[in-house]
Scaffold this active site. Sequence first.
Site, PDB file in Angstrom:
ATOM      1  CB  SER A 181      -0.961   0.001   1.190  1.00 35.68           C
ATOM      2  OG  SER A 181      -1.828  -1.095   1.120  1.00 35.68           O
ATOM      3  CE  LYS A 226      -5.285   1.314   0.265  1.00 42.44           C
ATOM      4  NZ  LYS A 226      -4.464   0.501  -0.607  1.00 42.44           N
ATOM      5  CB  SER A 258      -5.965  -1.918   2.897  1.00 41.52           C
ATOM      6  OG  SER A 258      -5.272  -1.794   1.675  1.00 41.52           O
TER       7      SER A 258
END
Length: 117
Positions: A53, A56, A110
């Site tokens: 991720s 993110k 997530s």
Amino acid sequence: MKKVICALLLAATSLCARADTPPLYSPSVLVYDVTRGEVLLEKNADDLRPIASLTKLMTAMVVLDKAQEMGDTLTIDEADIDRLKHSGSRIPVGTSLEREAMLRLALMSSENRAASA
């Protein structure tokens, strides 16, 4: 401290020099005590692995670096739907939450829509 960290990681074999360490299912792990400069636990620590991720994490860095107001309300809209990879989400279009909650959802669950918003 070593026992606590191993228990938190649900370690899978006796990697922590403790016979009572639970199993570690992760393919790689590295736990490092920065205050003592000591590796507490490692398993395949030198294996190359992609960062999970990354988008993110970078989204969080931008929000924090720009000191955006965490109390502002953000709303998930059609533009936040992933139409490229068609990833799912538990957050329906129309949901409104404060920026802090969206950031937490993006990082801890997530949630791509939360990161997009």
